[in-house]
Design a protein around this motif. Structure first.
Motif, PDB file in Angstrom:
ATOM      1  N   LEU A  79       0.816  -1.219   0.000  1.00 49.87           N
ATOM      2  CA  LEU A  79       0.000   0.000   0.000  1.00 49.87           C
ATOM      3  C   LEU A  79       0.853   1.273   0.000  1.00 49.87           C
ATOM      4  CD1 LEU A  79      -2.766  -0.959   2.597  1.00 49.87           C
ATOM      5  CD2 LEU A  79      -3.000  -0.817   0.114  1.00 49.87           C
ATOM      6  N   LEU A  80       2.151   1.139   0.219  1.00 49.77           N
ATOM      7  CA  LEU A  80       3.004   2.327   0.329  1.00 49.77           C
ATOM      8  C   LEU A  80       2.997   3.197  -0.927  1.00 49.77           C
ATOM      9  CD1 LEU A  80       4.947   3.970   2.056  1.00 49.77           C
ATOM     10  CD2 LEU A  80       6.809   2.504   1.250  1.00 49.77           C
ATOM     11  N   PRO A  81       3.137   2.645  -2.141  1.00 46.25           N
ATOM     12  CA  PRO A  81       3.088   3.514  -3.333  1.00 46.25           C
ATOM     13  C   PRO A  81       1.796   4.310  -3.438  1.00 46.25           C
ATOM     14  CG  PRO A  81       3.964   1.352  -3.899  1.00 46.25           C
ATOM     15  CD  PRO A  81       3.442   1.245  -2.498  1.00 46.25           C
ATOM     16  N   ALA A  82       0.656   3.664  -3.140  1.00 48.79           N
ATOM     17  CA  ALA A  82      -0.626   4.370  -3.209  1.00 48.79           C
ATOM     18  C   ALA A  82      -0.673   5.488  -2.177  1.00 48.79           C
ATOM     19  CB  ALA A  82      -1.781   3.398  -2.992  1.00 48.79           C
ATOM     20  N   PHE A  83      -0.151   5.211  -0.978  1.00 47.46           N
ATOM     21  CA  PHE A  83      -0.139   6.227   0.071  1.00 47.46           C
ATOM     22  C   PHE A  83       0.724   7.414  -0.329  1.00 47.46           C
ATOM     23  CE2 PHE A  83       1.910   7.975   3.910  1.00 47.46           C
ATOM     24  CZ  PHE A  83       0.792   8.459   4.560  1.00 47.46           C
ATOM     25  N   LEU A  84       1.926   7.166  -0.825  1.00 49.43           N
ATOM     26  CA  LEU A  84       2.836   8.250  -1.221  1.00 49.43           C
ATOM     27  C   LEU A  84       2.261   9.060  -2.378  1.00 49.43           C
ATOM     28  CD1 LEU A  84       6.280   6.427  -0.962  1.00 49.43           C
ATOM     29  CD2 LEU A  84       5.282   8.071   0.644  1.00 49.43           C
ATOM     30  N   ALA A  85       1.569   8.398  -3.286  1.00 45.00           N
ATOM     31  CA  ALA A  85       0.973   9.112  -4.422  1.00 45.00           C
ATOM     32  C   ALA A  85      -0.114  10.074  -3.970  1.00 45.00           C
ATOM     33  CB  ALA A  85       0.410   8.111  -5.425  1.00 45.00           C
ATOM     34  N   GLY A 106      -3.269  15.132  -0.052  1.00 42.34           N
ATOM     35  CA  GLY A 106      -3.832  14.954   1.272  1.00 42.34           C
ATOM     36  C   GLY A 106      -3.313  15.968   2.264  1.00 42.34           C
ATOM     37  N   LEU A 107      -2.025  16.263   2.225  1.00 43.58           N
ATOM     38  CA  LEU A 107      -1.453  17.248   3.141  1.00 43.58           C
ATOM     39  C   LEU A 107      -1.992  18.645   2.862  1.00 43.58           C
ATOM     40  CD1 LEU A 107       2.267  16.044   3.313  1.00 43.58           C
ATOM     41  CD2 LEU A 107       0.512  15.866   5.091  1.00 43.58           C
ATOM     42  N   ALA A 108      -2.115  18.989   1.571  1.00 43.77           N
ATOM     43  CA  ALA A 108      -2.670  20.298   1.216  1.00 43.77           C
ATOM     44  C   ALA A 108      -4.112  20.422   1.709  1.00 43.77           C
ATOM     45  CB  ALA A 108      -2.608  20.492  -0.298  1.00 43.77           C
TER      46      ALA A 108
END
Length: 441
Positions: free
Chosen positions: A367-373, A378-380
């Motif tokens: 799931l890490l690639p999806a999270f980083l993408a 998400g932060l904005a």
């Protein structure tokens, strides 16, 4: 002004927050009934937080003030009709309008056999109140399991055996931690659906039926969550928390589908706090068992401080199952009482958030690639929400009045500190569990 002075000023403002009454207003055609919230006294003059129901169904909340010498039901009824639109309650609605209004609430098939798990630790008084409400459910086929987590006394067992007998199953779990206790409940559950609530709630009589029925209607459903409202607003801490949303997720039913990600959730499915809370959630038992249950290194009672419910939501969604939020499944929650409780809660929420993310990514590295993408958007999005919150201040319960209770900066700072600690806390919690497991062999 120094940070210490600002905190002192925030506490001074906090202590000036007055109590708010809690009530329910049910409008059924021309008939209007008003009753106090669970365990509350009859409504009198003053501020009142009101759950508005239409023909028994929760449709919204409002904050009203009842003047001295005025009948509360008349005042609150007028406020409800003005707030939610007369057409929603007008007895003169046409049959077609009534049909359209009710279509969204079409009854689901009969709910499946459901196991209710209540994890507890040394809170027999609160537990009895919760169990009384659970035994009053209108669900046709359910069982109740009390999981006594790392008990220090026999108080919980004595209560269950003395007062409830065979109506409630007692299960002991010696390892501390909410996720461990919940997993023990899942292991013992006999139902097709396993529902969870806390020992500090009062469940609405239709809670379990409304929470479990969607599983019969949707074979692809893995999880359901419901509405959480305050059982009382008698202290500044309770009013402040509810002023900023409390645990409520609104009055609009919604299905979260990993096959059709919501456009308004940039970090989906990692924004698990938007889906619901552990005090009001249910899972298809086979699905929850299939993903390995909750991560035992998360949750209250561990070094991770929280995040077990969020972990469960994301793991189920990541497997392709849908999640349903249904506001008709209602529990009344007894919020914490004091400023210190809010400090602990703020830090714990921050820690639990990043702890559960760490747990998900550690156990499902794919799931890490999806999270980083998703992370930049998400932060904005999170920064925009935070800026809006700080600029506008807090709102009254139900957000139907002037925003008058600013969220203290002290609590925001504690939540950010908790977020920094979360991954460390999770790692420490996993290490502690492994060490305990080795010692027990």
């Amino acid at each position: 002004m120094s940070r210490r002075s600002r905190t002192q000023e925030e506490i001074r403002r906090f202590l000036s927050i007055g109590a708010v009454q809690v009530a329910e207003l049910d409008i059924d055609g021309e008939d209007v009934s008003l009753r106090p919230g669970p365990g509350s006294p009859p409504v009198t003059a003053g501020e009142v937080f009101v759950l508005v129901r239409r023909e028994g169904r929760p449709v919204g909340t409002l904050l009203g003030r009842v003047p001295e010498g005025v009948e509360p039901r008349a005042v609150l009824s007028e406020l409800a009709r003005a707030d939610f639109g007369g057409a929603a309650y007008d007895a003169r609605r046409t049959d077609d309008a009534r049909r359209r209004a009710d279509e969204a609430w079409r009854p689901a098939p009969a709910p499946p056999l459901t196991s209710v798990v209540v994890a507890t630790r040394e809170r027999a008084g609160q537990l009895a109140r919760a169990l009384d409400s659970l035994l009053a459910q209108d669900h046709p086929d359910f069982e109740i399991l009390v999981v006594d987590n790392a008990p220090l006394t026999t108080e919980t067992r004595d209560l269950v055996e003395r007062k409830y007998g065979e109506r409630v199953r007692y299960v002991r779990e010696g390892v501390p931690g909410l996720a461990v206790a919940h997993n023990r409940g899942v292991e013992a559950a006999r139902g097709e659906v396993v529902a969870f609530t806390d020992d500090d709630v009062v469940a609405d009589p239709r809670w379990l039926t409304e929470l479990s029925a969607p599983f019969g209607a949707d074979p692809g459903l893995g999880c359901a969550t419901g509405l959480i409202l305050p059982a009382r607003l008698s202290t500044p801490a309770q009013v402040l928390l509810e002023s900023h949303g409390g645990f409520a997720k609104g009055f609009t039913p919604r299905t979260y589908d990993p096959g059709d990600p919501p456009a308004d959730e940039p970090l989906f499915p990692f924004t698990a706090g938007r889906f619901g809370s552990g005090a009001n959630m249910a899972f298809r038992t086979s699905v929850l068992r299939g993903v390995g249950g909750f991560d035992p290194a998360t949750g209250v009672g561990t070094l991770a401080r929280g995040g077990d419910d969020l972990y469960g939501f994301v793991r189920v969604l990541a497997q392709g199952h849908r999640l349903r939020y249904t506001p008709r499944a209602l529990v009344w929650h007894h919020h914490r009482d004091t400023w210190r409780d809010l400090e602990n809660q703020a830090y714990g929420y921050g820690a639990g958030l990043t702890a559960y993310l760490t747990a998900v990514l550690a156990r499902r590295p794919a799931l890490l690639p999806a999270f980083l993408a998703r992370l930049p958007r998400g932060l904005a999005y999170a920064r925009a929400l935070t800026a809006a919150r700080e600029a506008e201040g807090g709102g009254a319960p139900g957000e139907h009045a002037t925003r008058s209770h600013p969220w203290p900066g002290r609590l925001s700072r504690l939540q950010r500190r908790g977020m920094l600690y979360g991954p460390v806390g999770y790692a420490r919690s996993r290490h502690a569990l492994r060490s305990a497991d080795r010692r027990s062999r």
